[in-house]
Design an enzyme around this catalytic site. Structure first.
Site, mmCIF file in Angstrom:
data_model
loop_
_atom_site.group_PDB
_atom_site.id
_atom_site.type_symbol
_atom_site.label_atom_id
_atom_site.label_comp_id
_atom_site.label_asym_id
_atom_site.label_seq_id
_atom_site.Cartn_x
_atom_site.Cartn_y
_atom_site.Cartn_z
ATOM 1 N N THR A 206 -0.701 -2.841 14.044
ATOM 2 C CA THR A 206 -1.780 -3.220 14.971
ATOM 3 C C THR A 206 -1.356 -4.374 15.859
ATOM 4 O O THR A 206 -1.808 -4.493 17.000
ATOM 5 C CB THR A 206 -3.040 -3.596 14.164
ATOM 6 O OG1 THR A 206 -3.479 -2.431 13.481
ATOM 7 C CG2 THR A 206 -4.150 -4.098 15.047
ATOM 8 N N SER B 120 1.773 1.447 9.938
ATOM 9 C CA SER B 120 2.385 1.261 8.609
ATOM 10 C C SER B 120 1.788 2.157 7.530
ATOM 11 O O SER B 120 2.341 2.254 6.437
ATOM 12 C CB SER B 120 2.358 -0.204 8.185
ATOM 13 O OG SER B 120 1.121 -0.569 7.629
ATOM 14 N N THR C 174 -0.621 -4.061 8.820
ATOM 15 C CA THR C 174 -1.187 -4.720 7.637
ATOM 16 C C THR C 174 -1.346 -3.766 6.450
ATOM 17 O O THR C 174 -1.400 -4.205 5.303
ATOM 18 C CB THR C 174 -2.579 -5.311 7.953
ATOM 19 O OG1 THR C 174 -3.449 -4.253 8.362
ATOM 20 C CG2 THR C 174 -2.509 -6.372 9.030
HETATM 21 C C1 SIN Z 1 -0.899 -0.526 10.392
HETATM 22 O O1 SIN Z 1 -0.885 -0.873 9.219
HETATM 23 O O2 SIN Z 1 0.148 -0.246 11.021
HETATM 24 C C2 SIN Z 1 -2.179 -0.377 11.126
HETATM 25 C C3 SIN Z 1 -3.223 -1.330 10.665
HETATM 26 C C4 SIN Z 1 -2.887 -2.769 10.902
HETATM 27 O O3 SIN Z 1 -1.782 -3.162 11.239
HETATM 28 O O4 SIN Z 1 -3.829 -3.580 10.732
#
Ligand code: SIN
Length: 313
Positions: free
Chosen positions: A13, A59, A92
């Site tokens: 994100t 992710s 995340t």
């Molecule tokens: C991810 O994990 O790539 C998408 C969600 C985020 O980064 O908060």
């Protein structure tokens, strides 16, 4: 004194974009390059910083090939005499799994700082730039070492870090332990020591990622049945991590299926599905995963199985 910081981009994100700046959740992750993320933090201009795009993914889709490449690129840069530390921009959703993998494989004597954001780069009040600035601050800190996560001003060690909230900018917690440190206006207030090894070594990941052992997380709940576990065993799973109820209990139907799995040669570890705390009891009887989250335990078991000689060898 080494001073260069290398920022390795993997997506998430923090690199996401939305068409509407007021939309904090309806975005596409992994759109902006790591160079663009760096350019969005004017305070970092002119500092000895290099940026390298290792991957560009959401992710939730993290895979073993990307983990292998990320670990290799991280180790490569850490081995450079001019490099003080590495920052990894990451989604995340699986950040804590990547943190545990890098910690167990590298346990570096220089800092490896994972950072992320809960809002896309286009948000009215994006959290990514401040998190990236804080991460670089920690990576440059004299005496810093090991794999840590820096989000919302909190510094988390690899054993404790958990994503605990689906949309708050302060989405990570170290649970009972509390954060290892806080970044406060560019200064570090440290509560505990930096994380230490031992490291398994990069050689552990030398296997073709398609051949990494199959380890699944299963759980126990009201009305649980053992058929899913039996199917995994029949399909060739090598290990099962059980996210158990409470202090390591499982439904009797799951218990019976786990006994069948163990009998079939599948490795079974138990940890808790509770959001906080660890399994307690006679240390001699506790699973190696007693203090781990199910997702960390999956990584740990997989790495352990990768260190075993191949069957029949
Ligand atoms: C991810 O994990 O790539 C998408 C969600 C985020 O980064 O908060």
């Amino acid at each position: 004194m080494p001073s260069t910081i290398v920022i390795l981009g993997t997506g998430g994100t923090i690199a996401g974009t939305a068409s509407d700046p007021s939309d904090n959740v309806g975005y596409t992750a992994a759109q902006r390059s790591v160079g663009d993320l760096l350019a969005a933090v004017p305070m970092l201009a002119g500092r000895p910083i290099e940026a390298e795009q290792v991957a560009q993914l959401d992710s939730k889709d993290m895979d073993h090939a990307t983990w292998q490449r990320l670990a290799q690129r991280t180790a490569h840069h850490l081995s450079r005499a001019d490099v003080a530390g590495v920052v990894v921009t990451h989604g995340t959703d699986t950040l804590e799994e990547t943190a545990w993998l890098l910690h167990r494989v590298l346990a570096p004597s220089k800092p490896v700082v994972l950072t992320a954001a809960m809002r896309p780069a286009t948000a009215l009040s994006a959290d990514g730039p401040q998190n990236l600035l804080d991460a670089v601050t920690v990576a440059q800190m004299r005496g810093a070492r090991g794999v840590v996560t820096v989000v919302a001003g909190n510094v988390h060690g690899p054993a404790d870090v958990r994503k605990v909230h689906p949309y708050r900018t302060d989405a990570f917690s170290s649970g009972d332990a509390g954060p290892l440190a806080r970044v406060e206006e560019g200064h570090l207030r440290q509560h505990r020591d930096w994380p230490d090894g031992p490291a398994m070594g990069l050689g552990r990941l030398a296997v073709d990622p398609a051949e990494w052992p199959w380890v699944e997380v299963v759980t126990s709940h009201a009305g649980a049945r053992g058929g899913g576990i039996d199917a995994l065993v029949a399909a060739g799973v090598r290990g099962l991590v059980v996210a158990c109820t409470g202090n390591g209990t499982v439904h009797h139907a799951v218990d019976a299926a786990l006994q069948r799995a163990t009998h079939a040669g599948v490795l079974v570890w138990r940890c808790t599905r509770c959001a906080g705390g660890v399994l307690v009891g006679d240390p001699a009887l506790l699973s190696p995963a007693a203090a781990m989250s199910p997702w960390q335990a999956r990584v740990e078991m997989m790495l352990g199985l990768m260190g075993e000689p191949p069957a029949g060898g």
